[in-house]
Design an enzyme around this catalytic site. Structure first.
Site, PDB file in Angstrom:
ATOM      1  N   TYR A 142      49.854  19.541  61.552  1.00  0.00           N
ATOM      2  CA  TYR A 142      49.087  19.773  62.790  1.00  0.00           C
ATOM      3  C   TYR A 142      47.836  18.893  62.806  1.00  0.00           C
ATOM      4  CZ  TYR A 142      46.825  22.470  66.555  1.00  0.00           C
ATOM      5  OH  TYR A 142      46.226  22.852  67.732  1.00  0.00           O
ATOM      6  N   LYS A 149      47.101  15.967  65.517  1.00  0.00           N
ATOM      7  CA  LYS A 149      45.964  16.034  66.445  1.00  0.00           C
ATOM      8  C   LYS A 149      44.998  14.862  66.237  1.00  0.00           C
ATOM      9  CE  LYS A 149      47.240  19.689  68.779  1.00  0.00           C
ATOM     10  NZ  LYS A 149      47.612  19.570  70.206  1.00  0.00           N
TER      11      LYS A 149
HETATM   12  N1  LIG Z   1      45.069  28.245  70.681  1.00  0.00           N
HETATM   13  C1  LIG Z   1      44.195  27.517  70.008  1.00  0.00           C
HETATM   14  O1  LIG Z   1      43.346  28.023  69.266  1.00  0.00           O
HETATM   15  C2  LIG Z   1      44.188  26.016  70.131  1.00  0.00           C
HETATM   16  C3  LIG Z   1      43.162  25.317  69.494  1.00  0.00           C
HETATM   17  C4  LIG Z   1      43.144  23.940  69.572  1.00  0.00           C
HETATM   18  C5  LIG Z   1      44.123  23.270  70.283  1.00  0.00           C
HETATM   19  N2  LIG Z   1      45.096  23.981  70.887  1.00  0.00           N
HETATM   20  C6  LIG Z   1      46.118  23.197  71.593  1.00  0.00           C
HETATM   21  O2  LIG Z   1      46.227  23.634  72.930  1.00  0.00           O
HETATM   22  C7  LIG Z   1      47.560  23.443  73.391  1.00  0.00           C
HETATM   23  C8  LIG Z   1      48.068  24.725  74.040  1.00  0.00           C
HETATM   24  O3  LIG Z   1      48.063  25.755  73.081  1.00  0.00           O
HETATM   25  P1  LIG Z   1      48.053  27.311  73.438  1.00  0.00           P
HETATM   26  O4  LIG Z   1      47.130  27.937  72.470  1.00  0.00           O
HETATM   27  O5  LIG Z   1      47.842  27.518  74.887  1.00  0.00           O
HETATM   28  O6  LIG Z   1      49.549  27.701  72.983  1.00  0.00           O
HETATM   29  P2  LIG Z   1      50.674  28.645  73.628  1.00  0.00           P
HETATM   30  O7  LIG Z   1      51.649  28.854  72.530  1.00  0.00           O
HETATM   31  O8  LIG Z   1      50.071  29.820  74.317  1.00  0.00           O
HETATM   32  O9  LIG Z   1      51.315  27.694  74.734  1.00  0.00           O
HETATM   33  C9  LIG Z   1      51.988  26.518  74.375  1.00  0.00           C
HETATM   34  C10 LIG Z   1      53.086  26.274  75.389  1.00  0.00           C
HETATM   35  O10 LIG Z   1      53.708  25.025  75.036  1.00  0.00           O
HETATM   36  C11 LIG Z   1      55.105  25.191  75.140  1.00  0.00           C
HETATM   37  N3  LIG Z   1      55.747  24.225  74.248  1.00  0.00           N
HETATM   38  C12 LIG Z   1      55.684  24.168  72.900  1.00  0.00           C
HETATM   39  N4  LIG Z   1      56.423  23.149  72.447  1.00  0.00           N
HETATM   40  C13 LIG Z   1      56.966  22.556  73.538  1.00  0.00           C
HETATM   41  C14 LIG Z   1      57.837  21.445  73.716  1.00  0.00           C
HETATM   42  N5  LIG Z   1      58.328  20.768  72.677  1.00  0.00           N
HETATM   43  N6  LIG Z   1      58.166  21.087  74.971  1.00  0.00           N
HETATM   44  C15 LIG Z   1      57.702  21.780  76.034  1.00  0.00           C
HETATM   45  N7  LIG Z   1      56.896  22.854  75.932  1.00  0.00           N
HETATM   46  C16 LIG Z   1      56.532  23.229  74.686  1.00  0.00           C
HETATM   47  C17 LIG Z   1      55.381  26.630  74.728  1.00  0.00           C
HETATM   48  O11 LIG Z   1      56.636  27.086  75.216  1.00  0.00           O
HETATM   49  C18 LIG Z   1      54.185  27.345  75.351  1.00  0.00           C
HETATM   50  O12 LIG Z   1      54.474  27.781  76.668  1.00  0.00           O
HETATM   51  C19 LIG Z   1      48.373  22.996  72.167  1.00  0.00           C
HETATM   52  O13 LIG Z   1      48.514  21.592  72.190  1.00  0.00           O
HETATM   53  C20 LIG Z   1      47.508  23.413  71.001  1.00  0.00           C
HETATM   54  O14 LIG Z   1      47.707  22.611  69.865  1.00  0.00           O
HETATM   55  C21 LIG Z   1      45.165  25.342  70.845  1.00  0.00           C
END
Ligand SMILES: NC(=O)c1ccc[n+]([C@@H]2O[C@H](COP(=O)([O-])OP(=O)(O)OC[C@H]3O[C@@H](n4cnc5c(N)ncnc54)[C@H](O)[C@@H]3O)[C@@H](O)[C@H]2O)c1
Length: 254
Positions: A160, A164
């Site tokens: 990860y 990133k």
């Molecule tokens: N939640 C956190 O703390 C956090 C922190 C930093 C960065 N992020 C980043 O934010 C973004 C969104 O995360 P979130 O927390 O909303 O997660 P989440 O799991 O709530 O939502 C992620 C969505 O992406 C979809 N997804 C995953 N892999 C996929 C693929 N190969 N093709 C199409 N869709 C796909 C999933 O079905 C889901 O609906 C991610 O890139 C994550 O790395 C999240």
């Protein structure tokens, strides 16, 4: 609320849950025609059904052919793209389904490949479809989902963290390469957000208190907190912001 995206087409990958779903709602409330793109087809369809003029698209961003199909559908349906939030992502925890995270030398190659395929290759696959559409329609704004872990790391999160960091490098390259054609590309670096991606970590007795203590604002982010920052980066209000990352982390990196 301002209608600053009136008539504009906004693509949100990973739009069916968490940060992406909040971004879809915010783009839509401000007038955009939203494409809710996700591999969870039923959830994407359900959300699109609640938003005026939105459509859903079943896509796996890790699969280049699936992305090509999505962009050919977008081209047929709208013939343009104004904003893209490349937000779909997973972590090691997603792939290991709750098993303990191994140290890096014990990490199965398949876990490495799955995380890189979704989180880094996935952004590249989408850029390959977004850039031609934006070049044709005279410009656009791209926001890539980076993370705190584009800047620092935690043990046992090598894939990860590497993905990133890669997203940040990709963002800067696109900003330099396409800025002269009115395409801006920026990254959003969320801190620790209360979404399904993170449920196991932020609800665990082992990590919860230590994580909260690390956040100067003293609370986890909501998906809406992050979506507001991402949607701002995609808007004309951020018209001179290019190649930047916006830390929405409650002050952790400070
Ligand atoms: N939640 C956190 O703390 C956090 C922190 C930093 C960065 N992020 C980043 O934010 C973004 C969104 O995360 P979130 O927390 O909303 O997660 P989440 O799991 O709530 O939502 C992620 C969505 O992406 C979809 N997804 C995953 N892999 C996929 C693929 N190969 N093709 C199409 N869709 C796909 C999933 O079905 C889901 O609906 C991610 O890139 C994550 O790395 C999240």
């Amino acid at each position: 609320m301002s209608r600053q995206f009136e008539g504009k087409v906004a693509l949100v990958t990973g739009g069916a849950s968490g940060i992406g779903a909040a971004a879809c709602r915010q783009f839509s409330a401000q007038g955009a025609l939203v494409v809710v793109a996700d591999r969870n087809a039923s959830a994407a369809e359900a959300l699109a059904g609640q938003l005026d003029g939105a459509i859903s698209c079943n896509v796996d961003v890790a699969d280049p052919a699936s992305c090509e199909t999505m962009f050919s559908m977008l081209r047929d349906k709208f013939g343009r793209l104004d904003c893209a939030f490349n937000n779909a992502g997973i972590t090691e925890v997603t792939v290991l389904k709750g098993e303990p995270l191994p140290e890096t030398h014990m990490l199965p190659l398949d876990v490495w490949r799955q995380v890189l395929a979704a989180d880094l290759d996935g952004v590249f696959h989408c850029l390959r479809g977004e850039l031609p559409l934006m070049l044709e329609s005279g410009g656009g704004a791209i926001v890539n989902a980076a993370s705190l872990q584009a800047h620092l790391s935690y043990p046992r999160t090598a894939p990860y963290t590497a993905a990133k960091h890669g997203v940040l490098g990709l963002t800067r390259t696109i900003a330099k390469e396409y800025g002269n054609r009115n395409i801006r590309c920026n990254a959003i670096s969320p801190g620790i957000v209360d979404t399904p991606l993170n449920t196991d970590v932020i609800n665990s007795d082992e990590f919860r208190d230590a994580l909260l203590t690390s956040i100067p604002l003293g609370r986890f982010a909501t998906p809406e907190d992050i979506a507001r920052a991402a949607v701002w980066l995609a808007s004309d209000q951020a018209g001179y912001v290019n190649g930047a990352f916006l830390a929405a982390d409650g002050g952790i990196m400070a």
